[in-house]
Scaffold this active site. Structure first.
Site, PDB file in Angstrom:
ATOM      1  CG  ASN A 133      33.760   0.140 -18.116  1.00  0.00           C
ATOM      2  OD1 ASN A 133      32.852  -0.792 -17.703  1.00  0.00           O
ATOM      3  ND2 ASN A 133      34.732   0.289 -19.157  1.00  0.00           N
ATOM      4  CE1 TYR A 184      36.787  -8.531 -13.121  1.00  0.00           C
ATOM      5  CE2 TYR A 184      35.254 -10.317 -12.242  1.00  0.00           C
ATOM      6  CZ  TYR A 184      35.586  -9.109 -13.030  1.00  0.00           C
ATOM      7  OH  TYR A 184      34.520  -8.108 -13.789  1.00  0.00           O
ATOM      8  CE  LYS A 195      35.201  -5.531 -11.700  1.00  0.00           C
ATOM      9  NZ  LYS A 195      35.115  -4.214 -12.226  1.00  0.00           N
TER      10      LYS A 195
HETATM   11  N1  LIG Z   1      32.098  -9.066 -19.170  1.00  0.00           N
HETATM   12  C1  LIG Z   1      31.302  -9.179 -17.951  1.00  0.00           C
HETATM   13  O1  LIG Z   1      30.599 -10.467 -17.698  1.00  0.00           O
HETATM   14  C2  LIG Z   1      31.455  -8.244 -16.731  1.00  0.00           C
HETATM   15  C3  LIG Z   1      30.598  -8.611 -15.506  1.00  0.00           C
HETATM   16  C4  LIG Z   1      30.507  -7.882 -14.540  1.00  0.00           C
HETATM   17  C5  LIG Z   1      31.437  -6.711 -14.498  1.00  0.00           C
HETATM   18  N2  LIG Z   1      32.235  -6.427 -15.741  1.00  0.00           N
HETATM   19  C6  LIG Z   1      33.107  -5.354 -15.483  1.00  0.00           C
HETATM   20  O2  LIG Z   1      32.644  -4.067 -16.734  1.00  0.00           O
HETATM   21  C7  LIG Z   1      33.793  -3.508 -16.988  1.00  0.00           C
HETATM   22  C8  LIG Z   1      33.962  -3.864 -18.524  1.00  0.00           C
HETATM   23  O3  LIG Z   1      33.967  -5.081 -18.666  1.00  0.00           O
HETATM   24  P1  LIG Z   1      34.219  -5.723 -20.169  1.00  0.00           P
HETATM   25  O4  LIG Z   1      33.503  -7.022 -20.217  1.00  0.00           O
HETATM   26  O5  LIG Z   1      34.123  -4.844 -21.361  1.00  0.00           O
HETATM   27  O6  LIG Z   1      36.001  -6.217 -19.926  1.00  0.00           O
HETATM   28  P2  LIG Z   1      37.052  -5.625 -20.851  1.00  0.00           P
HETATM   29  O7  LIG Z   1      38.296  -6.381 -19.809  1.00  0.00           O
HETATM   30  O8  LIG Z   1      37.099  -5.939 -22.144  1.00  0.00           O
HETATM   31  O9  LIG Z   1      36.981  -4.307 -20.407  1.00  0.00           O
HETATM   32  C9  LIG Z   1      37.768  -3.303 -19.622  1.00  0.00           C
HETATM   33  C10 LIG Z   1      38.531  -2.164 -20.404  1.00  0.00           C
HETATM   34  O10 LIG Z   1      39.400  -1.706 -19.494  1.00  0.00           O
HETATM   35  C11 LIG Z   1      40.651  -1.324 -20.260  1.00  0.00           C
HETATM   36  N3  LIG Z   1      41.871  -1.224 -19.239  1.00  0.00           N
HETATM   37  C12 LIG Z   1      42.366  -2.366 -18.980  1.00  0.00           C
HETATM   38  N4  LIG Z   1      43.517  -1.898 -17.989  1.00  0.00           N
HETATM   39  C13 LIG Z   1      43.405  -0.743 -18.053  1.00  0.00           C
HETATM   40  C14 LIG Z   1      44.019   0.442 -17.360  1.00  0.00           C
HETATM   41  N5  LIG Z   1      44.868   0.157 -16.445  1.00  0.00           N
HETATM   42  N6  LIG Z   1      43.730   1.811 -17.620  1.00  0.00           N
HETATM   43  C15 LIG Z   1      42.722   2.158 -18.383  1.00  0.00           C
HETATM   44  N7  LIG Z   1      42.083   1.257 -19.018  1.00  0.00           N
HETATM   45  C16 LIG Z   1      42.448  -0.227 -18.838  1.00  0.00           C
HETATM   46  C17 LIG Z   1      40.642  -2.383 -21.224  1.00  0.00           C
HETATM   47  O11 LIG Z   1      41.404  -2.101 -22.395  1.00  0.00           O
HETATM   48  C18 LIG Z   1      39.113  -2.528 -21.598  1.00  0.00           C
HETATM   49  O12 LIG Z   1      38.756  -1.855 -22.633  1.00  0.00           O
HETATM   50  C19 LIG Z   1      34.882  -4.416 -16.131  1.00  0.00           C
HETATM   51  O13 LIG Z   1      35.270  -3.169 -15.025  1.00  0.00           O
HETATM   52  C20 LIG Z   1      34.568  -5.588 -15.753  1.00  0.00           C
HETATM   53  O14 LIG Z   1      35.170  -5.932 -14.688  1.00  0.00           O
HETATM   54  C21 LIG Z   1      32.157  -7.007 -16.740  1.00  0.00           C
END
Ligand SMILES: NC(=O)c1ccc[n+]([C@@H]2O[C@H](COP(=O)([O-])OP(=O)(O)OC[C@H]3O[C@@H](n4cnc5c(N)ncnc54)[C@H](O)[C@@H]3O)[C@@H](O)[C@H]2O)c1
Length: 249
Positions: free
Chosen positions: A87, A155, A159
């Site tokens: 994730n 980004y 994805k």
């Molecule tokens: N929020 C949205 O609309 C959405 C939509 C589609 C996909 N996503 C995907 O879902 C996942 C979670 O999204 P979110 O909204 O919670 O965003 P977010 O950016 O808050 O969550 C990402 C998490 O990854 C951690 N992270 C970042 N770099 C890291 C590293 N090098 N090593 C370990 N951990 C690391 C961050 O600290 C955070 O806790 C992500 O992969 C994001 O791309 C989010």
């Protein structure tokens, strides 16, 4: 409980959607390894309160040493790895800009974490999964590349790459009984914020989802439970879109 005693690693679990995955897996009886570059203390407390055994680790998914240590410590503590939820990603904090202004170091970091991070974490757990006779890899992609998104091309590209990587790994690992799938969430009200630079491209908005309410983190957790459980044992190489019908893929 659908994940009783399954050992599940969740990366990027400190907050937002990753925290919701962890809590739901805890409620379903899993033993959890939660990893992030941020402090996972809050998530650990919530999961322990839900009855789970938890190992919290500081892991940078883009650092190979960290990922190998993550897998080794998971097995040291719990004896096996049934599933990893890849994730972790760079999303929160990005700024949408004109493509001429996207910073190239930021481009590299997004690719390193969002794509190579999944590859490294998967590579770290695969030897253990092979030895134990199988496992599940769940990669978190996004629905954003169906629309193209705008202002965050690194980004969007990262994805799309997650789906390709999922297919490549699924093909290679099928004979080891390791299933690899992608979840593609829609725009989710997770707490993550992407701001727009005033010179960011103006493009038509993507189609709204058809359910008439904004997606939240908890809309995604059931799909993780399904893909981590035996109910999905004949599914591999697939992408499940969980976006309220915003894109029908
Ligand atoms: N929020 C949205 O609309 C959405 C939509 C589609 C996909 N996503 C995907 O879902 C996942 C979670 O999204 P979110 O909204 O919670 O965003 P977010 O950016 O808050 O969550 C990402 C998490 O990854 C951690 N992270 C970042 N770099 C890291 C590293 N090098 N090593 C370990 N951990 C690391 C961050 O600290 C955070 O806790 C992500 O992969 C994001 O791309 C989010």
């Amino acid at each position: 409980m659908r994940l009783q005693d399954k050992v599940i690693i969740i990366t990027g679990a400190a907050h937002h959607i990753g925290q919701a995955y962890a809590l739901r897996c805890a409620q379903e009886g899993a033993k959890l390894v939660i990893c992030d570059i941020r402090d996972c203390g809050n998530t650990a407390e919530m999961c322990i309160e839900a009855g789970a055994e938890v190992l919290a680790l500081h892991t940078d998914v883009a650092n190979e040493e960290d990922t190998l240590e993550m897998a080794r410590k998971a097995v040291e503590r719990f004896g096996r790895i049934d599933c990893i939820v890849n994730n972790a990603g760079i999303y929160d904090g990005l700024t949408a800009r004109s493509m001429l202004e996207v910073d190239l170091d930021e481009w590299d970091r997004v690719m390193d974490v969002n794509v190579k991070g999944i590859f490294l974490c998967s590579r770290a757990v695969i030897p253990y999964m092979r030895e134990q006779g199988g496992g599940k890899i769940i990669n978190i992609g996004s629905s954003i590349w169906f629309f193209g998104g705008s202002g965050i091309p690194h980004y969007v590209a990262s994805k799309a790459a997650v789906t390709g990587l999922t297919r490549a790994l699924a093909r290679e690992l099928g004979a080891d009984n390791i299933k690899v799938n992608t979840i593609a969430p829609g725009g989710t009200n997770s707490g993550a914020v992407v701001t727009r630079d005033e010179r960011a491209p103006q493009t038509p908005p993507p189609s709204p989802n058809v359910l008439g309410r904004r997606e939240v983190s908890e809309d995604l957790t059931g799909t993780v439970v399904f893909l981590a459980s035996e109910d999905s044992d004949y599914i591999t190489g697939q992408m499940l879109t969980v976006n309220g019908g915003a894109a029908m893929y």
